[in-house]
Write a protein that holds these residues in place. Structure first.
Motif, short mmCIF file in Angstrom:
data_model
loop_
_atom_site.label_atom_id
_atom_site.label_comp_id
_atom_site.label_asym_id
_atom_site.label_seq_id
_atom_site.Cartn_x
_atom_site.Cartn_y
_atom_site.Cartn_z
N TRP A 69 0.85 -1.20 0.00
CA TRP A 69 0.00 0.00 0.00
C TRP A 69 0.88 1.24 0.00
O TRP A 69 2.08 1.17 0.24
N TYR A 88 -0.92 5.82 10.67
CA TYR A 88 -1.59 4.94 9.72
C TYR A 88 -1.76 3.56 10.33
O TYR A 88 -0.97 3.13 11.19
N ASP A 89 -2.78 2.86 9.88
CA ASP A 89 -2.88 1.44 10.15
C ASP A 89 -1.75 0.75 9.39
O ASP A 89 -1.67 0.86 8.16
N LYS A 100 -1.08 -2.19 8.58
CA LYS A 100 -1.41 -3.28 7.67
C LYS A 100 -2.16 -2.81 6.44
O LYS A 100 -1.87 -3.21 5.32
N THR A 101 -3.12 -1.91 6.63
CA THR A 101 -3.99 -1.51 5.52
C THR A 101 -3.63 -0.18 4.90
O THR A 101 -4.04 0.12 3.77
N GLY A 102 -2.91 0.68 5.63
CA GLY A 102 -2.58 2.00 5.13
C GLY A 102 -3.65 3.05 5.40
O GLY A 102 -3.53 4.20 4.97
N GLU A 103 -4.69 2.68 6.14
CA GLU A 103 -5.72 3.66 6.47
C GLU A 103 -5.12 4.78 7.32
O GLU A 103 -4.44 4.52 8.33
N TYR A 133 6.79 -6.56 6.57
CA TYR A 133 6.64 -5.42 5.68
C TYR A 133 7.93 -4.59 5.69
O TYR A 133 8.68 -4.60 6.68
N GLU A 188 -0.16 -4.00 -5.21
CA GLU A 188 -0.62 -2.63 -5.43
C GLU A 188 0.27 -1.96 -6.48
O GLU A 188 1.44 -2.32 -6.65
#
Length: 727
Positions: free
Chosen positions: A92, A125-126, A128-131, A572, A611
């Motif tokens: 992400w 940010y999260d 794992k998800t990039g939120e 990651y 991605e």
């Protein structure tokens, strides 16, 4: 008429100005009173000293700037390794809120990533998800960039308790709630608001105290380091790195004895400098905090301290008691520094077998080109070897611990080339040490410069000026000999990735890395070494051999350091990108990536990541000088000198911008009617262009305009074009 292009260390120092191109809300950030409530909430997963010390037991997190107190930037993780690295893909990405100068090292705790951006923005940010979870904007007025010598960058945050700690370019240090980003406390770290203090470095937290230094030596300030209580924000101690005015009394005995190493009126001639703008390390067993101290102000010791002297503690590593800030020991890498050879570069703590004995050591590769291994308990020098070409000194005398300077290096002769130049053989980009290979990896570079005395200046800009890289690059035939200009050309500003054996004092392997400097580094137990470059590539190398194993086109320059972490058992790799800083502004006329569209993002990779980055729409613009009429050559030459004194460091040599700051040649026809309103009155202050009425007369501003018009016409005749983002 003779002008020296660059001047450092004056009280005014208008040349080193970051005429920021960022836009944004200009309202002041609200001040929040210090709160006495605990920084650790009941039942929270608070960051503590014990948790940081146990980093190798929980290698999936990255809790402090260098991952551990020893700042090795080595991860024991090996889920991503030399055998499967080709499967690494983008998981992400997130767009960052500022468009240049991204130098942050991300932090990861409890599944959340924390990053900073230019000016002092902080984002969560999260992981794992990039939120995006929250975003704090310090709302620094953009024309505060005038106080920054080398762009409005920020190198990261710190974690402690349930807070995130980060500083903004205007010297404010804040504690933010880790879950919400709300301000818990806010302190102004500046000792006054009249001097040009800035903060670009990442804080460290030791024994519950937030430690932060500052920048500004080029702008004539006195350096110091301050520790604040992490819960309340109250000042715990302050350590001055250079002495103040003796007539006002010394703060402690240390200041009194180091004053004996200075001469003249250093408190007037640049105020000493010695800012600790980047590197710290901490040994919890010895309870010693290690401070990397910067250059003197002014650079020219003949003015700063005219009768010589070591000028402590400039260009030194200083150890202090972490609880009190009391002096313990120091080692000075460049006594009486004359060349901007800071010792603020990354320091690494390790245990090495030296002459058959295990020694607790501190390692540093500062600007001056020597790699130092020092006993971190006593300050004893164990070795000092050249890791890049060095001409200012022949060697370091191991009996005295002092460099043996080559003849003529302080003469101020405009024909004398000195290596390294003020950009250094290694700058702020962090090294890494791998205990697997026993090697230190250095993002090094070649550079050479001319340091010339010139005391024939305007009275208002008094102290030190230096013909150096930028001066040579801007092509001023009366300022720098042609042979010297050629020697400092683009080829000389070349990056190298060096695998250095700190025991043998020699390179094991080297890799050319393109223009200027590769990014900061990360090494892992997977036999991997990660680094980005300014051409827009993020790569992985075999740590043992240097073989390139993987690369990924990330569309924009990378300067910052990567980290690695795990979420739900999956590894990651994260890196922030965004070109800028010292290389992105003044070097426009020779910059390798000057036609690259700058992009600022946080990029996160994992095995099997699928991605993709969006295509960035660009358009080509041709430089057209239709309707531009240039004054006589006499006016142009006068304007050239003023431009190089006041404008080149931001808008680029030869008025050629590298793209991060507006290229005035392309806009001169449009903005000429408003030139005085912009330059003298500050009509674009909200965009970062300050008012110059305290430094320039309207007539001088017009001379600069004529020079820009002249360069616009020359560029148009060359058929010059550039790429810009499509509107």
């Amino acid at each position: 008429m003779h002008f020296t292009p660059l001047r450092f260390g004056t009280a005014v120092l208008p040349l080193v100005l970051m005429l920021a191109a960022c836009s944004g809300d200009q309202q002041e950030a609200p001040l929040v009173e210090a709160q006495a409530t605990p920084a650790v909430a009941p039942g929270s997963t608070a960051v503590t000293a014990a948790r940081i010390k146990a980093a190798d037991s929980t290698p999936g997190e990255w809790l402090t700037h260098g991952r551990t107190y020893g700042e090795q930037r080595f991860s024991p993780l090996d889920g991503i390794n030399a055998d499967n690295i080709k499967e690494l893909g983008l998981a992400w990405y997130a767009e960052l809120p500022t468009d240049r100068g991204i130098e942050t090292t991300p932090l990861m705790a409890d599944g959340k990533l924390f990053v900073t951006a230019s000016w002092g923005h902080v984002l969560a940010y999260d992981a794992k998800t990039g939120e995006e979870l929250w975003h704090f904007d310090p709302k620094v007025p953009k024309d505060y960039g005038v106080h920054a010598c080398c762009d409005v960058v920020n190198r990261g945050a710190a974690l402690w308790g349930d807070n995130v700690y980060a500083a903004s370019i205007d010297g404010h240090l804040r504690a933010l709630d880790r879950d919400t980003g709300e301000v818990v406390w806010d302190v102004d770290t500046r000792i006054n608001t009249t001097d040009s203090y800035t903060v670009t470095g990442a804080p460290r937290i030791v024994n519950g105290k937030v430690v932060i230094g500052n920048g500004g030596a080029e702008m004539s300030v006195r350096g110091y380091v301050t520790a604040y209580d992490a819960v309340t924000g109250e000042q715990a101690w302050r350590f001055y790195t250079v002495p103040g005015n003796p007539a006002e009394g010394f703060e402690d005995e240390t200041q009194e004895w180091i004053a004996d190493t200075w001469t003249g009126k250093w408190w007037d001639n640049g105020k000493g400098g010695g800012t600790a703008w980047d590197s710290f390390a901490f040994d919890p067993e010895l309870n010693l905090l290690y401070i990397g101290v910067g250059n003197g102000a002014s650079w020219n010791q003949k003015i700063r301290s005219p009768e010589g002297g070591d000028n402590l503690f400039i260009s030194s590593i200083v150890a202090v008691d972490a609880d009190t800030g009391d002096y313990a020991w120091h080692y000075q890498t460049t006594p009486g520094d004359h060349w901007d050879y800071t010792a603020t570069q990354h320091m690494i703590l390790a245990e090495l077998p030296i002459n058959g004995e295990d020694r607790k050591v501190l390692m540093q590769a500062p600007k001056n080109g020597f790699f130092y291994v020092i006993d971190r308990a006593t300050g004893e020098l164990l070795s000092a070897d050249k890791y890049m070409p060095v001409t200012w000194a022949t060697h370091v005398d191991m009996e005295t611990g002092r460099p043996v300077e080559a003849p003529g290096m302080r003469d101020g002769n405009s024909d004398t080339m000195v290596s390294p130049g003020p950009s250094g053989a290694h700058n702020w980009h962090p090294m890494t040490y791998s205990p697997d290979t026993g090697l230190v990896y250095i993002p090094a570079k070649s550079s050479s410069s001319i340091y010339a005395d010139d005391f024939h200046t305007l009275e208002r800009d008094a102290v030190w000026h230096v013909n150096y890289n930028v001066a040579a690059m801007v092509g001023m035939p009366d300022e720098v000999p042609a042979a010297a200009r050629a020697a400092i050309g683009k080829e000389a500003l070349a990056a190298e990735l060096i695998a250095w054996d700190p025991i043998k004092g020699e390179a094991v392997w080297k890799k050319p890395r393109g223009y200027y400097s590769g990014s900061g580094l990360l090494s892992t137990h997977g036999n991997l070494l990660f680094q980005g470059d300014l051409t827009g590539t993020f790569s992985a190398f075999a740590a043992d051999s240097g073989d390139e194993l993987w690369s990924y086109p990330v569309q924009g320059g990378v300067m910052a350091s990567p980290i690695t972490y795990t979420i739900d058992g999956e590894q990651y790799v994260a890196v922030a990108q965004g070109w800028g800083g010292e290389t992105g502004l003044p070097f426009g006329s020779v910059s390798g990536p000057q036609n690259m569209i700058n992009i600022s993002r946080l990029l996160v990779f994992k095995l099997g990541g699928a991605e993709t980055l969006p295509k960035v729409p660009v358009v080509e613009q041709q430089l057209v000088a239709a309707g531009v009429e240039v004054a006589s050559s006499e006016f142009v030459e006068s304007g050239r000198g003023l431009y190089n004194l006041y404008c080149a460091v931001c808008h680029g040599g030869n008025a050629i911008s590298a793209g991060l700051i507006p290229d005035l040649r392309y806009r001169i026809a449009e903005i000429e009617p408003a030139w005085q309103a912009i330059v003298i009155e500050g009509g674009l202050a909200a965009n970062g262009m300050p008012a110059w009425k305290e430094y320039l007369t309207p007539d001088e501003a017009d001379l600069i305009k004529e020079y820009v018009k002249h360069e616009a016409v020359l560029g148009a005749k060359r058929g010059e074009r550039r790429l810009v983002r499509a509107p």
